[in-house]
Design an enzyme around this catalytic site. Structure first.
Site, short mmCIF file in Angstrom:
data_model
loop_
_atom_site.label_atom_id
_atom_site.label_comp_id
_atom_site.label_asym_id
_atom_site.label_seq_id
_atom_site.Cartn_x
_atom_site.Cartn_y
_atom_site.Cartn_z
N ASP C 102 138.36 -62.23 16.49
CA ASP C 102 137.19 -63.12 16.46
C ASP C 102 135.94 -62.43 15.93
O ASP C 102 135.12 -63.04 15.27
CB ASP C 102 136.87 -63.61 17.88
CG ASP C 102 137.85 -64.67 18.33
OD1 ASP C 102 138.34 -65.41 17.46
OD2 ASP C 102 138.14 -64.75 19.53
N ASN C 103 135.80 -61.15 16.29
CA ASN C 103 134.53 -60.50 16.03
C ASN C 103 134.59 -59.58 14.83
O ASN C 103 133.98 -58.55 14.78
CB ASN C 103 134.09 -59.71 17.26
CG ASN C 103 134.05 -60.62 18.47
OD1 ASN C 103 133.44 -61.67 18.41
ND2 ASN C 103 134.71 -60.23 19.54
N CYS C 104 135.36 -59.99 13.83
CA CYS C 104 135.56 -59.16 12.65
C CYS C 104 134.98 -59.88 11.46
O CYS C 104 135.35 -61.00 11.17
CB CYS C 104 137.05 -58.97 12.43
SG CYS C 104 137.56 -57.28 12.43
N LEU C 105 134.03 -59.23 10.78
CA LEU C 105 133.47 -59.90 9.60
C LEU C 105 134.25 -59.50 8.36
O LEU C 105 134.85 -58.46 8.32
CB LEU C 105 131.99 -59.54 9.44
CG LEU C 105 131.11 -59.97 10.61
CD1 LEU C 105 129.66 -59.74 10.29
CD2 LEU C 105 131.33 -61.46 10.93
#
Lengths: 123, 98, 105
Positions: C102-105
């Site tokens: 989720d928190n991966c750009l």
């Protein structure tokens, strides 16, 4: 806090884990901020303390397990986790068995915590 | 000293109201909006509790008019949207209770 | 070989239970990677992480988890970058058959 410090953020979590998507959303905000190395504190307040119940088995309703996600907070270096003591008492929650280690605060303690942080994000 | 601007948009029976009251203190401001305006009705337990907190109490004028409580509210300052913006500029941090 | 509709638009496996070692090989090939023992060690660790926390890790927790489970030598982003170039958490999760972090750009 010195001027060179990064802005500290407090995320206030006030939702039960499976009643709406807000619980998950607030944790995602916290994890995202932590992944970018923002100093972050987390406060479980009101119904949010229900996320601290041990042995959640949300697989039964086909939803991601919030309790297990909380056990990963130390890996995100989120070590400063607080809980609204009165709410925990109201629901009879055994904090010694919670998925994450918390520090209990009374009302004035919560006010002080908010005052100590540069930004407050409420959910 | 200005500390925290609280906004509350749920009624006195709500968890938002309870949680807000747990934190709010002198030096804070509380802006009641939406269903939050019912909390400022005079001679109610909720109104008395809010007054006793020592915080400055504000209500959003349009929402009190809509609710029909404009004349029932005591001890609160009426603000419009510009007043709301001015409050957010005065307080460094804001907590939304909803 | 799994057919293309077993994967989402970004190439992540839709169903956790569809994963098996041959599927990992298939995904890795599509990413231009040849899997070695070192890769497999991290892939199993990613599967363990998911089982334990019900989430795919972002980079920071993955590094820390590697350090805890495999020792400080392997708990470094440069080591993970050497195995899974670019974004190790994302690429590793993909090959391990996990959802996109989720928190991966």
């Amino acid at each position: 806090m010195g001027a060179v410090d990064k802005k500290s953020v407090l995320v206030v979590v006030r939702r039960s884990p499976y009643g709406s998507s807000l619980a998950r959303a607030s944790l995602d905000v916290a994890l995202a901020a932590a992944a970018f190395e923002q100093p972050l504190r987390l406060l479980f307040m009101g119904d949010g303390v229900l996320q601290l119940l041990a042995k959640q088995e949300s697989e039964a309703i086909g939803v991601k397990n919030i309790g297990r996600l909380l056990t990963s907070l130390p890996l995100y270096d989120i070590e400063r986790v607080y809980v609204d003591a009165a709410a925990a008492t109201r629901y009879g929650i055994d904090l010694s068995n919670a998925p994450v280690t918390t520090q209990a605060l009374d009302g004035p303690g919560i006010h002080q915590l908010m005052t100590d942080c540069d930004h407050v994000l409420g959910f | 000293m200005t500390v925290i601007l609280h906004t509350l948009n749920t009624s006195p029976g709500s968890a938002g109201f309870t949680d807000c009251l747990r934190v709010i203190a002198a030096g804070d401001a509380l802006l009641l909006m939406g269903d939050g305006v019912y909390g400022a009705i005079a001679d109610t337990a909720a109104g008395a509790t809010l007054q006793a907190s020592g915080a400055e109490i504000y209500v959003l004028t349009a929402d009190t008019a809509a609710a029909g409580v404009s004349n029932l509210i005591k001890g609160a300052n009426h603000v419009d949207m510009d007043g709301f913006v001015a409050l957010t500029e005065r307080f460094p941090r804001q907590q939304a209770w909803y | 070989m799994l057919c293309t509709n077993a994967f989402d638009q970004e190439g992540f496996l839709r169903k956790l239970s569809d994963w098996e070692p041959q599927v990992a090989e298939q995904i890795a090939r599509a990413e231009g990677l040849e899997l070695t023992c070192a890769h497999w060690e991290i892939l199993h660790l990613l599967r363990d992480y998911y089982r334990e926390y019900d989430a795919s890790p972002a980079m920071r927790p993955l590094v820390k988890y590697c350090a805890l489970q495999l020792g400080a030598d392997k708990g470094r982003s440069i080591y993970l970058m050497s195995l899974f170039p670019g974004s190790p958490a994302k690429l590793g999760s993909k090959i391990a058959g996990l959802p996109k972090p989720d928190n991966c750009l």
